[in-house]
Design a protein around this motif. Structure first.
Motif, PDB file in Angstrom:
ATOM      1  N   HIS A  70       0.842  -1.181   0.000  1.00  0.00           N
ATOM      2  CA  HIS A  70       0.000   0.000   0.000  1.00  0.00           C
ATOM      3  C   HIS A  70       0.881   1.237   0.000  1.00  0.00           C
ATOM      4  CE1 HIS A  70      -3.105   2.788   1.326  1.00  0.00           C
ATOM      5  NE2 HIS A  70      -3.950   1.896   0.845  1.00  0.00           N
ATOM      6  N   TYR A  85     -12.934  -4.690  -7.660  1.00  0.00           N
ATOM      7  CA  TYR A  85     -13.363  -3.563  -6.831  1.00  0.00           C
ATOM      8  C   TYR A  85     -14.879  -3.413  -6.869  1.00  0.00           C
ATOM      9  CZ  TYR A  85      -8.493  -2.677  -6.356  1.00  0.00           C
ATOM     10  OH  TYR A  85      -7.172  -2.837  -6.051  1.00  0.00           O
ATOM     11  N   PRO A 126     -18.640  -3.078  -0.367  1.00  0.00           N
ATOM     12  CA  PRO A 126     -17.697  -2.540   0.618  1.00  0.00           C
ATOM     13  C   PRO A 126     -18.234  -2.536   2.042  1.00  0.00           C
ATOM     14  CG  PRO A 126     -18.635  -0.778  -0.717  1.00  0.00           C
ATOM     15  CD  PRO A 126     -19.085  -2.069  -1.331  1.00  0.00           C
ATOM     16  N   HIS A 132     -12.080  -3.141   1.572  1.00  0.00           N
ATOM     17  CA  HIS A 132     -11.169  -2.022   1.291  1.00  0.00           C
ATOM     18  C   HIS A 132      -9.761  -2.291   1.813  1.00  0.00           C
ATOM     19  CE1 HIS A 132     -10.744  -0.373   5.366  1.00  0.00           C
ATOM     20  NE2 HIS A 132     -11.960  -0.832   5.553  1.00  0.00           N
ATOM     21  N   ARG A 160      -8.520  -9.298  -3.394  1.00  0.00           N
ATOM     22  CA  ARG A 160      -9.963  -9.199  -3.623  1.00  0.00           C
ATOM     23  C   ARG A 160     -10.432 -10.240  -4.607  1.00  0.00           C
ATOM     24  NH1 ARG A 160     -12.242  -3.390  -3.503  1.00  0.00           N
ATOM     25  NH2 ARG A 160     -10.893  -2.447  -1.987  1.00  0.00           N
TER      26      ARG A 160
END
Lengths: 346, 344
Positions: free
Chosen positions: A296, B116, B121, B167, B174
């Motif tokens: 990240h 995504y 979420p 997230h 994911r």
């Protein structure tokens, strides 16, 4: 034109984004030279800073992001002087972002082919109007002359039915034609440097082949330099003369395209090349992978940013300091401690 | 990797016969139907037990429409979708009503392109992966949580992550979550619609390896929708190529890449930029654009762009035929043409 002097020299460029959540060091000390007429490829995965580097050169980094260090040296023939061989050097990093000088330079001397051809045009003006506007803005010509130039450039990029297409709106064109129109607009002022930011990621593979061929032809004909940014190693192999590999805001390796693909030195470049499933790899065998995932942006690893994923990680060195970018061949450079002798302890 | 013997064709999981999906184009105040978009036009193929069938083509060619018809996200305009269920029955998915489909849906699952957009979420991993279990009657929280932990381990995620939200995860992670959700109900057929195209190269390989490993462990059958031919070559046993709503070629992967029989397939292969600067690719490049599926050209849909087109191609629609055992093609001139593939 074989001047030894590079057209563009980026030196230790740093671009940071101070966000509420923390500081993102998107570009953390990048240096490279682009020679006149060279196709300079930048490859890297998402978050490596390739697009931010491009935006910094055009001075299009959106606040809160800003250039916090380094130079972007742009060389051009001195305009008013009699001594035509003289070149002047300006540091784009020092110019006002939206100042007069930057605005007259952007689009005229350095032009951009953006990633999304749909977003590059206004949907409520015809394509011809938009190209004419760019021409009139940067060259002192009449509207009529601008139209003639726009038509000429449409012929140049191989736009079928150019007269009609000048009167069309961007949404009336197919993906391939829209990309041609974007290229026409970028070329309309005869830029000496063209920056192509993933120009074919939004189009299909057969259209991509057309666009790449067109760019190669135009480049050969006009001898303009291109900075070609992509994540697709196939595209870079076919397009670039010289390649720079980036990871998390740093240059991992740079060198002539053949050396990068056939004699990669940096473990990251090697891993990247191994992990592409190509049409020549052994079917259904497990692909060699790069372990882990991209960190990240708020969690940059210390030292070499690739060390947590590196198969040749050397404890005590790689996480302790960022390796310098040093020569590993005649024109090839890598930033990796594998190629740097351990420092003699004082 | 033991390849199945060439003559022992495994039984089909799904047989698609003359599938058509037309979308009406409505115009004017009264919304009269002014035309049809033929998104899938006479598509026939079978997916065999345990194989990976690749479905490739450029955007708008109808590959996603076919995938959605199979999952009955769309109701086909005509044609049959014969599904061989776990209990050995044959049902035509195209004819079933929503309630009748419901018990069958657990046997067909989907892995989505965008890691995504495809995860809510606001839901934790436990809720996301556990939802199909709950919907299908696994009420006990304890049992669900055990199964979710098992699934997360299966896709290479630590089970402790179950309480986290999407997230907190990278694109590759994911996609693993999406795969765990798809596998929750032990499906017979998994439709993967561009499962790696949104991922970075270094992460792509991890997900492809995971899908291969899961297929071997759980004997899954995949329909793999993709546009990246490098990935398809690596991953699929057989490949079907679509162009303007029609299948133009279907063959074993090796055969298709070594010797394509349809000029469009050959052009598609030639267009892939080789990741090697010593190999110059893109020699035979296609001119023009893909025609609109609302008004396809006469005869063979590919003739305006085809370097080999003759008069018959302009006037007569070529039939989809078996040119060699297991190699299907829709081209008048397939027998005489000697097209170049990508040498192994």
């Amino acid at each position: 034109m074989t001047s030894a002097e590079p057209l563009l020299s980026v030196r230790d460029l740093k671009v940071h984004f101070p966000l509420d959540e923390g500081l993102v060091r998107a570009v953390e000390g990048v240096s490279f030279d682009v020679a006149p007429g060279q196709v300079f490829g930048i490859v890297g995965e998402s978050g490596c800073g390739k697009s931010v580097t491009m935006k910094a050169i055009l001075r299009l980094v959106e606040p809160p992001g800003r250039i916090v260090g380094g130079q972007i040296l742009w060389r051009r023939p001195r305009q008013a002087g009699e001594a035509s061989s003289q070149t002047e050097e300006i540091d784009l990093a020092q110019l006002e972002r939206n100042g007069r000088e930057m605005r007259s330079l952007r689009g005229a001397e350095i032009a951009l082919i953006p990633q999304e051809p749909m977003a590059a045009f206004s949907p409520v003006h015809t394509i011809g109007d938009q190209i004419r506007e760019a021409i009139v803005l940067h060259q002192s010509v009449s509207q009529r002359e601008a139209r003639r130039l726009a038509l000429e450039i449409f012929h140049d990029v191989g736009m079928p039915m150019p007269e009609q297409r000048l009167e069309a709106y961007s949404w009336q064109l197919s993906g391939g034609l829209r990309q041609r129109a974007v290229i026409a607009m970028a070329l309309s002022c005869n830029p000496r440097l063209l920056i192509a930011d993933e120009p074919t990621t939004a189009v299909d593979v057969t259209t991509q082949a057309q666009v790449l061929r067109l760019l190669r032809e135009l480049q050969a004909r006009r001898n303009s330099a291109i900075i070609f940014i992509t994540h697709d190693l196939g595209v870079i192999a076919q397009m670039a003369d010289y390649v720079m590999v980036m990871y998390l805001g740093l240059v991992m390796e740079q060198g002539p395209v053949d050396d990068i693909f056939h004699a990669p030195k940096h473990p990251y470049t090697q891993a990247l090349l191994r992990s592409i499933p190509s049409v020549n790899s052994t079917p259904r065998a497990a692909l060699p992978t790069v372990s882990g995932s991209l960190p990240h942006p708020f969690n940059r690893p210390p030292g070499c940013p690739f060390h947590p994923r590196c198969p040749q990680f050397m404890p005590g060195r790689c996480e302790a300091a960022v390796p310098e970018l040093l020569p590993v061949g005649p024109r090839q450079m890598a930033s990796c401690f594998l190629y740097q002798a351990a420092e003699v302890p004082a | 990797m033991a390849a199945p013997a060439a003559n022992a064709t495994p039984p089909a999981v799904l047989e698609i016969k003359r599938l058509r999906k037309y979308f009406p184009i409505r115009k004017g105040l009264l919304q009269r139907v002014a035309g049809q978009v033929r998104a899938a036009d006479d598509v026939s193929f079978a997916i065999r037990q345990g194989e990976t069938l690749g479905l490739v083509g450029e955007s708008g060619c109808g590959k996603t429409t076919v995938a959605r018809c199979i999952l009955r996200a769309y109701r086909p305009t005509s044609g049959q979708l014969l599904f061989y269920t776990q209990s050995g029955e044959v049902v035509d998915l195209a004819q079933l009503s929503r309630p009748a489909l419901r018990p069958l849906r657990r046997q067909m699952q989907m892995i989505f392109q965008d890691p995504y957009g495809s995860l809510n979420p606001r839901m934790s991993l436990f809720d996301i992966v556990g939802e199909p279990l709950l919907v299908n009657g696994l009420r006990s929280r304890q049992a669900r949580s055990e199964r979710v932990a098992e699934l997360l381990r299966l896709v290479g995620l630590p089970p402790e992550y179950a309480q986290r939200f999407p997230h907190a995860f990278s694109g590759g992670q994911r996609q693993r979550i999406g795969i765990a959700r798809a596998l929750a109900l032990n499906p017979r057929l998994v439709v993967a619609d561009e499962p790696v195209s949104a991922l970075d190269v270094s992460v792509q390989a991890q997900i492809l390896n995971l899908l291969l490993e899961l297929q071997q462990r759980l004997s899954l059958t995949y329909l793999f929708v993709a546009h990246n031919l490098g990935v398809v070559k690596h991953f699929c046993d057989r490949v079907a190529v679509m162009y303007v709503g029609q299948l133009v070629e279907l063959a074993e992967t090796q055969a298709l890449f070594r010797r394509p029989r349809h000029p469009y397939t050959a052009a598609l292969l030639a267009a892939v930029p080789a990741p090697d600067p010593r190999v110059r690719s893109g020699a035979a490049e296609l001119k023009g654009d893909v025609p609109s599926p609302a008004s396809p050209p006469s005869g063979c849909y590919f003739h305006p762009r085809c370097a080999h087109a003759v008069d018959a191609c302009r006037s007569e629609r070529p039939a989809y035929r078996e040119i060699e055992p297991g190699h299907f093609v829709r081209c008048h001139r397939a027998d005489e043409l000697n097209l170049e593939g990508i040498a192994q």
